[in-house]
Scaffold this motif. Sequence first.
Motif: not given
Length: 180
Positions: A42-54
């Motif tokens: 995951l991208d630790a800078d964008t995980y909360n907005v890029d949707g991958k973690l979701d």
Amino acid sequence: MVRAWYMDNEVTDQRLEHHRSPPQYIQLDELFKKTGVEYFQLDADTYNVDGKLDRIRKDRGYSYEDEIICSKDCLPDYDNKLKTFFTEHLHSDEEIRFVVDGSGYFDVRDGSDEWIRIEVVRGDLIVIPKGIYHRFTLDSNNYIKAKRYFVGEPIWLPYNRPADDMIVRKEYLQQLQKGF
């Protein structure tokens, strides 16, 4: 990007790599086949907005989240906690960790009962299957900040080895024989 390798059984300082000479690295697909451990970048800078973690959370049913910081300054009873984390154990649920900052090592046992060390760094998410013997330690940086995920309410109980009579352990061994 995560690295994994077979390690020697002797541990004089758990925070060092301790790999065979030369190191016997294994690829992520081989790690999965030998242990069931899954890896996501995951991208630790964008995980909360890029949707991958979701998507991962939705697909796997992770409904609970919290965050842990392991460092001498932030973790109460630091030395004893590290000893507890490094004691070989299993859980009745998956252990999911997403490294937001810092680094550390998860050690897991393969089907031949050999240790494989998994180095996790910022951006790595690993899923350690329920029923596998494992342990955790910090590396020489002595710092990790990680998000933890669970299906439902978290179960924090480690079952120290030996726990071979537990149903979750027997199920894990059956899955290991069938293949992940």
